[in-house]
Design an enzyme around this catalytic site. Sequence first.
Site, mmCIF file in Angstrom:
data_model
loop_
_atom_site.group_PDB
_atom_site.id
_atom_site.type_symbol
_atom_site.label_atom_id
_atom_site.label_comp_id
_atom_site.label_asym_id
_atom_site.label_seq_id
_atom_site.Cartn_x
_atom_site.Cartn_y
_atom_site.Cartn_z
ATOM 1 C CG HIS A 260 -2.083 0.903 1.064
ATOM 2 N ND1 HIS A 260 -2.012 2.254 1.292
ATOM 3 C CD2 HIS A 260 -3.338 0.647 0.635
ATOM 4 C CE1 HIS A 260 -3.187 2.792 1.020
ATOM 5 N NE2 HIS A 260 -4.008 1.851 0.610
ATOM 6 C CG ASP A 314 -8.387 -4.547 -3.039
ATOM 7 O OD1 ASP A 314 -9.560 -4.348 -2.709
ATOM 8 O OD2 ASP A 314 -7.739 -3.780 -3.770
HETATM 9 N N1 ACO Z 1 4.176 -7.520 -4.194
HETATM 10 C C1 ACO Z 1 5.540 -7.510 -4.234
HETATM 11 N N2 ACO Z 1 6.269 -6.387 -4.066
HETATM 12 C C2 ACO Z 1 5.600 -5.235 -3.858
HETATM 13 C C3 ACO Z 1 4.198 -5.193 -3.809
HETATM 14 C C4 ACO Z 1 3.481 -6.399 -3.977
HETATM 15 N N3 ACO Z 1 2.157 -6.421 -3.960
HETATM 16 N N4 ACO Z 1 3.823 -3.917 -3.604
HETATM 17 C C5 ACO Z 1 4.948 -3.189 -3.518
HETATM 18 N N5 ACO Z 1 6.021 -3.980 -3.681
HETATM 19 C C6 ACO Z 1 7.429 -3.572 -3.648
HETATM 20 C C7 ACO Z 1 7.869 -2.975 -5.000
HETATM 21 O O1 ACO Z 1 8.344 -3.960 -5.878
HETATM 22 C C8 ACO Z 1 8.916 -1.997 -4.566
HETATM 23 O O2 ACO Z 1 10.099 -2.730 -4.295
HETATM 24 P P1 ACO Z 1 11.548 -2.109 -4.618
HETATM 25 O O3 ACO Z 1 11.634 -0.871 -3.753
HETATM 26 O O4 ACO Z 1 12.480 -3.184 -4.214
HETATM 27 O O5 ACO Z 1 11.546 -1.784 -6.080
HETATM 28 C C9 ACO Z 1 8.402 -1.469 -3.222
HETATM 29 O O6 ACO Z 1 7.558 -2.511 -2.715
HETATM 30 C C10 ACO Z 1 7.617 -0.190 -3.346
HETATM 31 O O7 ACO Z 1 6.637 -0.367 -4.358
HETATM 32 P P2 ACO Z 1 5.943 0.826 -5.140
HETATM 33 O O8 ACO Z 1 5.467 0.363 -6.460
HETATM 34 O O9 ACO Z 1 6.839 2.058 -5.124
HETATM 35 O O10 ACO Z 1 4.700 1.140 -4.213
HETATM 36 P P3 ACO Z 1 3.498 2.091 -4.602
HETATM 37 O O11 ACO Z 1 3.185 2.855 -3.380
HETATM 38 O O12 ACO Z 1 3.779 2.865 -5.842
HETATM 39 O O13 ACO Z 1 2.336 1.070 -4.958
HETATM 40 C C11 ACO Z 1 0.570 -0.445 -4.731
HETATM 41 C C12 ACO Z 1 1.346 0.713 -4.088
HETATM 42 C C13 ACO Z 1 0.136 -0.044 -6.156
HETATM 43 C C14 ACO Z 1 -0.690 -0.725 -3.914
HETATM 44 C C15 ACO Z 1 1.479 -1.683 -4.766
HETATM 45 O O14 ACO Z 1 1.788 -2.099 -3.442
HETATM 46 C C16 ACO Z 1 0.866 -2.839 -5.549
HETATM 47 O O15 ACO Z 1 1.021 -2.883 -6.782
HETATM 48 N N6 ACO Z 1 0.159 -3.802 -4.855
HETATM 49 C C17 ACO Z 1 -0.495 -4.898 -5.542
HETATM 50 C C18 ACO Z 1 -1.844 -4.467 -6.083
HETATM 51 C C19 ACO Z 1 -2.833 -4.240 -4.974
HETATM 52 O O16 ACO Z 1 -3.020 -5.051 -4.086
HETATM 53 N N7 ACO Z 1 -3.518 -3.104 -5.073
HETATM 54 C C20 ACO Z 1 -4.572 -2.734 -4.117
HETATM 55 C C21 ACO Z 1 -4.098 -1.640 -3.201
HETATM 56 S S1 ACO Z 1 -5.354 -1.229 -2.027
HETATM 57 C C22 ACO Z 1 -6.444 -0.341 -2.924
HETATM 58 O O17 ACO Z 1 -6.155 0.320 -3.879
HETATM 59 C C23 ACO Z 1 -7.806 -0.419 -2.531
#
Ligand code: ACO
Length: 382
Positions: A260, A314
């Site tokens: 998140h 989610d």
């Molecule tokens: N699985 C594995 N690694 C992850 C995940 C995940 N679900 N989410 C974040 N990371 C990692 C990234 O790879 C990144 O790693 P790095 O720094 O080594 O490159 C680090 O965590 C930061 O990730 P970002 O993409 O910068 O995080 P951001 O804040 O932009 O994205 C998001 C947040 C979109 C929710 C992301 O965590 C994600 O894609 N999750 C999966 C989809 C999901 O569950 N979405 C629902 C969110 S809740 C909602 O919207 C209601």
Amino acid sequence: MPHEFVPGLEGVPIAESAISFVDGLKGVLEYRGIRIENLAEHSTYEETAHLLLKGDLPDQAALGSLIHELANHRRLESQIIDLLKCLPEYGHPMDALQAAIAALGMFHPARDVTKDAENHLSCIRLIAKLPSIVSAFERFRNGAEILSPREDLGHTANFLYTLTGVEPNHVSVKALDVCLILHADHTMNASTFSGRVTGSTLADPYTVVSSAVGTLSGPLHGGANEQVLDMLREIGSVQNAETYIENKMANKDRIMGFGHRVYKTKDPRAIILRRLADEMTEEHGSTELYEIALRVDEIVTERLGEKGIFANVDFYSGIVYDALGIRSDAFTPIFAMGRVAGWLAHWLEQLIDNRIFRPTQIYAGEHDIPYRPAEQRGGKSS
Ligand code: ACO
């Protein structure tokens, strides 16, 4: 003027808002100052919608009148039902929802957003009719007759009744009601921002909500709940969970339902939903899917917890919807049924001191390229 580019606007405030509050380090979520745990335990979706829209919990008279107004506006216009029937039954329910909401605005023109009474009525219509659209499309694509709402049932019970054709029991109604409460608002998330941007142009509230629905549909936002169930089904058994997650991590794939932008500790909504999923499996007996979910949660927390990646809202919501017999591609429309109260509260707040959103960019292209007739071209895009 600041010109620093912040990808994803991380940490950039785009509004002053008094609607909800998140402390992502402590795992706190409040609506109008009330902790989400209290609302999930004691409140109802109708009360929570009033809280978000009006700023406080309703007294008995205000609650009674809200329930009455919602009941009066739940029924869909026959043309909206016809419109839903014209859509392909293999199409995604989020697209059907977005199309029907945009069309609703043609039946209830609300282009003058300066009148409080009109705006209130639009909020009531949208909150009341979203569940009717979701259940109507669901029944249509299942080849079942579309049902009219019942006067004697509340908001959530009506949705389950018009969806299944069966009067739901108290446990199912409470479970779904809690899900709607937990999804009702969440500060400046992508779909709320999208709704506020649309609202800032003084577009009507049906357009505001349909643009927010479009934004919610993406797999990085509300669409993740559907993908969680697809992932759990793909894993297939508890024994496969570890290898599956390890492969995902090795390929640097996202694990749906985890991570998140704001929470770097457990998402308080996920904690409540997990408890709810526990209760539902106690009631109906545990399922393989649920056992896989628990194992995935354990593995991802072990491997990624130190990076602040935990189950989000989610991850467990889909398990609850699945236990209620709801198809996985209808999960995100249910999210929208909850979030509509938050979108509308933000729209009203945006209108109080509105200024159109018009950010800037950092131009990274070229200048003064001469125009060449087609026969003289042969450049990179040809
Ligand atoms: N699985 C594995 N690694 C992850 C995940 C995940 N679900 N989410 C974040 N990371 C990692 C990234 O790879 C990144 O790693 P790095 O720094 O080594 O490159 C680090 O965590 C930061 O990730 P970002 O993409 O910068 O995080 P951001 O804040 O932009 O994205 C998001 C947040 C979109 C929710 C992301 O965590 C994600 O894609 N999750 C999966 C989809 C999901 O569950 N979405 C629902 C969110 S809740 C909602 O919207 C209601």
